[in-house]
Enzyme design. Structure first.
Site, mmCIF file in Angstrom:
data_model
loop_
_atom_site.group_PDB
_atom_site.id
_atom_site.type_symbol
_atom_site.label_atom_id
_atom_site.label_comp_id
_atom_site.label_asym_id
_atom_site.label_seq_id
_atom_site.Cartn_x
_atom_site.Cartn_y
_atom_site.Cartn_z
ATOM 1 N N GLY A 168 8.705 14.573 18.041
ATOM 2 C CA GLY A 168 10.094 14.613 17.586
ATOM 3 C C GLY A 168 10.828 13.308 17.781
ATOM 4 N N GLU B 5 5.887 -5.084 -6.646
ATOM 5 C CA GLU B 5 4.816 -6.039 -6.952
ATOM 6 C C GLU B 5 3.640 -5.362 -7.651
ATOM 7 O OE1 GLU B 5 5.641 -8.917 -6.592
ATOM 8 O OE2 GLU B 5 7.002 -9.056 -4.915
ATOM 9 N N GLN C 29 -8.589 13.955 23.491
ATOM 10 C CA GLN C 29 -9.518 13.541 22.446
ATOM 11 C C GLN C 29 -8.857 13.460 21.076
ATOM 12 O OE1 GLN C 29 -12.735 16.219 21.013
ATOM 13 N NE2 GLN C 29 -14.141 14.577 21.633
ATOM 14 N N GLY D 40 8.835 -2.517 -16.467
ATOM 15 C CA GLY D 40 8.443 -2.747 -15.085
ATOM 16 C C GLY D 40 6.990 -3.169 -15.025
ATOM 17 N N SER D 41 6.106 -2.210 -15.293
ATOM 18 C CA SER D 41 4.681 -2.477 -15.198
ATOM 19 C C SER D 41 4.151 -3.296 -16.367
ATOM 20 C CB SER D 41 3.915 -1.153 -15.098
ATOM 21 O OG SER D 41 4.313 -0.432 -13.947
ATOM 22 N N ILE E 17 16.004 -6.624 -8.466
ATOM 23 C CA ILE E 17 15.713 -8.027 -8.212
ATOM 24 C C ILE E 17 16.083 -8.360 -6.765
ATOM 25 C CG2 ILE E 17 16.112 -10.395 -8.930
ATOM 26 C CD1 ILE E 17 14.721 -8.516 -11.008
#
Length: 387
Positions: A348, A371, A283, A136-137, A162
């Site tokens: 929720g 990627e 706030q 992969g990497s 893919i």
């Protein structure tokens, strides 16, 4: 008159008009299908056809090959617009770009002529087949092999995750043609969908992007000599250049979905009344909104700088790997935080499928993985810093 704070002031007038047109089309024809696409997990053929008519399927390509010939900054904006309407559609679109960029960068003129005009019109959908179960990497670990034969090449191996793989009209497949050379022994091949020995299984059951299918691909194929993309041994270089582009497009997807989530959160905060006061008047809520805006604009600036460098590199040569890695990492991490904050602000309701925030959170999660994961991007960035 242009606003001083317009974040897209660098776009040419024609590019701004294209993006405005695309925004209307996406709002009318793509966004209304997003929830159903997620529920049914039906591939986004219909949405891609809409984008083909709008000129978006070839927006990454020069005009000579039937493309839109827009700047990298305009492409960033355009992909973000699609992603804001439907993450699945943007994922399938940008996977198509990975395939066509591979051909644009690495192919012969004859191969470009054969495939790019059809891909730009939307008549031929592409897929980029690099990742493997054990590679992969680090593509140099790939096990898919390409052997020369009397008639051309024999490809044998498997690819995984893919995007578009099982529905594409053609795949650009990366394979090891000379294992002794490591990454310099990787070559790329154009494999049409009807090639005997090309097999795509059922799409993976994914957490998000359910209409942008990913597949495991089996390969035991005989290919002609001219299936080789450009020159032998240049596949790794092509793939890395393609991924420089692709990481900016991942950043664009993140920006589009993050902006959609942030806008929904702001609108909800203004409308939701608790104890006689709108959430937006409290706030704590205002600080949450401020943090979302800061994260979004910081990611946008990184992505725009990467797009600027992409344009410069395409004109003058060179790479923009650092900028694209920073853009991808910054946008994917920021988008995850923005979408999570938007869900939190909805309370929720944000956890239910009645609100798009739930789907956006699921769709965004993969952006920190594909990627090149966030960890890989940090390796790229630190590697550039430590030279």
């Amino acid at each position: 008159m242009m606003q001083i704070d317009d974040p897209w002031h660098m776009l040419a007038e024609e590019e701004r008009m294209f993006c405005d047109m695309l925004e209307r089309i996406c709002a009318e024809k793509i966004a209304p299908l997003a929830a159903e696409t997620d529920e049914t997990a039906r591939f986004v053929h219909q949405q891609l056809a809409v984008l083909g008519e709008a000129g978006m399927m070839g927006a990454n390509l020069p005009e000579v090959w039937g493309g839109g010939d827009i700047s990298a900054s305009a492409l960033l904006r355009a992909v973000a617009i699609v992603a804001g309407a439907c993450g699945s559609t943007a994922s399938a679109l940008t996977a198509h770009y990975l395939a066509t960029d591979s051909i644009l960068i690495g192919a012969s003129e004859a191969q470009k002529q054969e495939w790019l005009p059809r891909a730009a019109s939307g008549a031929a959908l592409g897929a980029f087949a690099l990742t493997e179960p054990t590679a992969g990497s680090d593509p140099a670990d790939m096990k898919t092999r390409a052997h020369r034969t009397d008639k051309g090449w024999h490809l044998k191996g498997a690819k995984c995750f893919i995007s578009n793989g099982g529905v594409a009209d053609f795949l650009v497949v990366y394979a090891m043609s000379d294992p002794d050379k490591g990454h310099r022994g990787i070559s790329a091949f154009i494999v049409p969908k009807d090639t005997p020995g090309l097999e795509g299984g059922a799409p993976e059951k994914t957490m998000g992007l359910k209409g942008g299918h990913v597949f495991t691909i089996g390969l035991d194929c005989e290919l002609p000599h001219d299936a080789l993309l450009g020159e032998e041994g240049r596949g790794f270089r092509t793939a890395m250049q393609v991924l420089d582009n692709g990481r900016i497009e991942v950043a664009a997807q993140c920006l589009g979905m993050a902006r959609a989530a942030m806008d929904m959160a702001i609108a909800y905060a203004k409308e939701r009344i608790i104890g006689g006061m709108a959430l937006s008047e409290r706030q704590g809520i205002r600080w949450m909104i401020a943090d979302m805006g800061l994260a979004y604009n910081s990611a946008l600036l990184l992505a725009q700088e990467a797009a600027r460098q992409r344009t410069l590199a395409h004109k003058q040569g060179g790479r923009f790997s650092l900028a694209s890695a920073q853009a991808k990492l910054g946008a994917s991490e920021a988008a995850g935080k923005i979408a999570d904050t938007a869900l939190q602000l909805h309370g929720g309701y944000g956890y239910t499928r009645d609100f798009p925030i739930e789907r956006i959170n699921r769709d965004l999660r993969i952006m920190r993985i594909y990627e090149g994961s966030s960890e890989i991007q940090r390796n790229i960035i630190s590697g550039n810093m430590l030279v």
